[in-house]
Design a protein around this motif. Structure first.
Motif, PDB file in Angstrom:
ATOM      1  N   ALA A  56       0.803  -1.241   0.000  1.00  0.00           N
ATOM      2  CA  ALA A  56       0.000   0.000   0.000  1.00  0.00           C
ATOM      3  C   ALA A  56       0.832   1.287   0.000  1.00  0.00           C
ATOM      4  O   ALA A  56       0.295   2.371   0.228  1.00  0.00           O
ATOM      5  CB  ALA A  56      -0.996   0.038   1.173  1.00  0.00           C
ATOM      6  N   CYS A  57       2.148   1.178  -0.226  1.00  0.00           N
ATOM      7  CA  CYS A  57       2.991   2.383  -0.256  1.00  0.00           C
ATOM      8  C   CYS A  57       3.226   2.822  -1.695  1.00  0.00           C
ATOM      9  O   CYS A  57       3.461   1.991  -2.571  1.00  0.00           O
ATOM     10  CB  CYS A  57       4.335   2.126   0.421  1.00  0.00           C
ATOM     11  SG  CYS A  57       5.336   3.632   0.530  1.00  0.00           S
ATOM     12  N   SER A  58       3.176   4.123  -1.933  1.00  0.00           N
ATOM     13  CA  SER A  58       3.440   4.628  -3.278  1.00  0.00           C
ATOM     14  C   SER A  58       4.606   5.607  -3.286  1.00  0.00           C
ATOM     15  O   SER A  58       4.672   6.505  -4.121  1.00  0.00           O
ATOM     16  CB  SER A  58       2.172   5.272  -3.844  1.00  0.00           C
ATOM     17  OG  SER A  58       1.712   6.256  -2.934  1.00  0.00           O
ATOM     18  N   CYS A  59       5.557   5.434  -2.366  1.00  0.00           N
ATOM     19  CA  CYS A  59       6.753   6.286  -2.370  1.00  0.00           C
ATOM     20  C   CYS A  59       7.607   5.948  -3.597  1.00  0.00           C
ATOM     21  O   CYS A  59       7.393   4.930  -4.258  1.00  0.00           O
ATOM     22  CB  CYS A  59       7.545   6.133  -1.074  1.00  0.00           C
ATOM     23  SG  CYS A  59       8.572   4.648  -0.979  1.00  0.00           S
ATOM     24  N   GLU A  60       8.621   6.769  -3.867  1.00  0.00           N
ATOM     25  CA  GLU A  60       9.388   6.591  -5.109  1.00  0.00           C
ATOM     26  C   GLU A  60      10.161   5.266  -5.116  1.00  0.00           C
ATOM     27  O   GLU A  60      10.406   4.691  -6.177  1.00  0.00           O
ATOM     28  CB  GLU A  60      10.335   7.775  -5.346  1.00  0.00           C
ATOM     29  CG  GLU A  60      11.414   7.914  -4.305  1.00  0.00           C
ATOM     30  CD  GLU A  60      12.609   8.731  -4.807  1.00  0.00           C
ATOM     31  OE1 GLU A  60      12.551   9.275  -5.919  1.00  0.00           O
ATOM     32  OE2 GLU A  60      13.597   8.798  -4.054  1.00  0.00           O
ATOM     33  N   VAL A  61      10.530   4.762  -3.937  1.00  0.00           N
ATOM     34  CA  VAL A  61      11.236   3.475  -3.875  1.00  0.00           C
ATOM     35  C   VAL A  61      10.261   2.326  -4.151  1.00  0.00           C
ATOM     36  O   VAL A  61      10.553   1.414  -4.925  1.00  0.00           O
ATOM     37  CB  VAL A  61      11.911   3.293  -2.495  1.00  0.00           C
ATOM     38  CG1 VAL A  61      12.569   1.924  -2.398  1.00  0.00           C
ATOM     39  CG2 VAL A  61      12.939   4.398  -2.264  1.00  0.00           C
ATOM     40  N   CYS A  62       9.093   2.413  -3.534  1.00  0.00           N
ATOM     41  CA  CYS A  62       8.124   1.317  -3.677  1.00  0.00           C
ATOM     42  C   CYS A  62       7.534   1.222  -5.082  1.00  0.00           C
ATOM     43  O   CYS A  62       7.090   0.159  -5.492  1.00  0.00           O
ATOM     44  CB  CYS A  62       7.033   1.442  -2.616  1.00  0.00           C
ATOM     45  SG  CYS A  62       7.657   1.065  -0.952  1.00  0.00           S
ATOM     46  N   ILE A  63       7.540   2.338  -5.821  1.00  0.00           N
ATOM     47  CA  ILE A  63       7.031   2.264  -7.196  1.00  0.00           C
ATOM     48  C   ILE A  63       8.168   2.185  -8.219  1.00  0.00           C
ATOM     49  O   ILE A  63       7.938   2.189  -9.426  1.00  0.00           O
ATOM     50  CB  ILE A  63       6.096   3.453  -7.538  1.00  0.00           C
ATOM     51  CG1 ILE A  63       6.852   4.773  -7.460  1.00  0.00           C
ATOM     52  CG2 ILE A  63       4.862   3.464  -6.638  1.00  0.00           C
ATOM     53  CD1 ILE A  63       6.104   5.943  -8.106  1.00  0.00           C
TER      54      ILE A  63
ATOM     55  N   SER B 256      15.140  -0.747   4.394  1.00  0.00           N
ATOM     56  CA  SER B 256      13.778  -0.206   4.367  1.00  0.00           C
ATOM     57  C   SER B 256      13.563   0.639   3.108  1.00  0.00           C
ATOM     58  O   SER B 256      14.525   1.192   2.555  1.00  0.00           O
ATOM     59  CB  SER B 256      13.582   0.661   5.609  1.00  0.00           C
ATOM     60  OG  SER B 256      12.464   1.518   5.453  1.00  0.00           O
ATOM     61  N   HIS B 257      12.311   0.796   2.716  1.00  0.00           N
ATOM     62  CA  HIS B 257      12.005   1.728   1.616  1.00  0.00           C
ATOM     63  C   HIS B 257      12.417   3.162   1.983  1.00  0.00           C
ATOM     64  O   HIS B 257      12.616   3.987   1.102  1.00  0.00           O
ATOM     65  CB  HIS B 257      10.520   1.657   1.230  1.00  0.00           C
ATOM     66  CG  HIS B 257       9.550   2.119   2.273  1.00  0.00           C
ATOM     67  ND1 HIS B 257       8.352   2.715   1.988  1.00  0.00           N
ATOM     68  CD2 HIS B 257       9.618   2.076   3.626  1.00  0.00           C
ATOM     69  CE1 HIS B 257       7.714   3.008   3.091  1.00  0.00           C
ATOM     70  NE2 HIS B 257       8.461   2.610   4.113  1.00  0.00           N
ATOM     71  N   GLN B 258      12.566   3.422   3.284  1.00  0.00           N
ATOM     72  CA  GLN B 258      12.976   4.766   3.722  1.00  0.00           C
ATOM     73  C   GLN B 258      14.444   5.071   3.390  1.00  0.00           C
ATOM     74  O   GLN B 258      14.881   6.214   3.524  1.00  0.00           O
ATOM     75  CB  GLN B 258      12.774   4.912   5.234  1.00  0.00           C
ATOM     76  CG  GLN B 258      11.311   4.831   5.651  1.00  0.00           C
ATOM     77  CD  GLN B 258      11.155   4.657   7.157  1.00  0.00           C
ATOM     78  OE1 GLN B 258      11.991   4.037   7.815  1.00  0.00           O
ATOM     79  NE2 GLN B 258      10.079   5.190   7.691  1.00  0.00           N
TER      80      GLN B 258
HETATM   81 ZN   LIG Z   1       7.490   2.991   0.156  1.00  0.00          ZN
END
Ligand SMILES: [Zn+2]
Ligand SMILES: [Zn+2]
Ligand SMILES: [Zn+2]
Length: 258
Positions: free
Chosen positions: A23-30, A230-232
């Motif tokens: 459910a994350c749409s940050c630049e790493v996750c997409i 992490s995606h962070q």
């Molecule tokens: Zn993310």
């Protein structure tokens, strides 16, 4: 302890939620970069004769399929957190084809958790098809699994004792943010060191990127690889290109020969 040539495969390099995170749409996750796709952290350690996996993550089944691991001699556990033990049930496939229990090595804290979380595998009345597990307690002394020597290294995950492992000139440590002086001595002389590096910001129980870099440099290990990311952290390529020489973020599927 004599150690044969080893091949190390990173089966997963992500933190407990994996990357992308649900459910994350940050630049790493997409990101479309394959190196930004991280299953939960685990490695495969292989000699010509022996195959060991460190931790059975929630992704264990897919990791074994993806890396085409048709024979597995043992599982080593670092600590009982769910992202490191959840996939244990799927050793059933190896029980079936190898016709014997899976040899599992853990400290007593992790053993207790395994008996609690997979109680059905240890009950007196066993139903058919459950995993067959032979628990071996890791003390603070080195031991062999097949022809691979294993030196346990005690590290701290806030206040939880976690095991790192040295195999010949390769050392794997995840889920730590403190290493005592005498344990650091066990790591020195390694050719390659894997450490957890969660993200850039400080964290209560994980090394962040700067702390992991400093630890590799302090221990003077020529090659450092970071996992449990992490995606962070940011995108693999961006972070990786700014790391000091000899230090890199690991990625899923990466192989090392040592
Ligand atoms: Zn993310
Ligand atoms: Zn973890
Ligand atoms: Zn943990």
């Amino acid at each position: 302890m004599q150690c044969p040539p080893l091949k190390i495969t990173f089966l997963g390099t992500g933190t407990s939620s994996g990357v992308p995170m649900i459910a994350c749409s940050c630049e790493v996750c997409i990101s479309s970069d394959k190196k930004d796709k991280r299953l939960r952290s685990s490695i495969l350690v292989e000699s010509a004769a022996t195959s060991i996996v460190v931790d059975t993550t929630p992704d264990f089944r897919y990791q074994m399929l993806r890396a085409n691991v048709n024979k597995l001699d043992a599982v080593l556990f670092t600590h009982p957190h769910k992202d490191h033990v959840a996939g244990l049930d799927d050793v059933r496939a190896y029980n079936y084809f190898q016709k014997k229990p899976m040899e599992v090595y853990a400290n007593s804290l992790t053993e207790e958790a395994i008996k609690r979380e997979f109680a059905y595998a240890f009950s007196d009345k066993k139903y058919p098809g459950i995993p067959s597990i032979n628990l071996n307690t890791i003390a603070d002394t080195p031991f062999y699994i097949g022809d691979i020597p294993v030196i346990p290294i005690l590290v701290w995950h806030l206040k939880m004792p976690v095991l790192g492992f040295r195999f010949g000139r390769f050392t794997y440590i995840t889920d730590a943010n403190k290493i005592d002086a005498e344990e650091k001595e066990k790591i020195k002389g390694s050719e390659a060191l894997v450490l957890n590096a969660l993200r850039n910001d400080k964290h209560i129980s994980h090394f962040n990127l700067d702390e992991a870099v400093a630890m590799v440099q302090e221990l003077a290990v020529p090659k450092g690889y970071f996992t449990h990311i992490s995606h962070q952290m940011g995108k693999h390529e961006m972070i990786n290109k700014n790391l000091p020489k000899g230090i890199a973020l690991a990625f899923d599927g990466q192989e090392l020969t040592i």
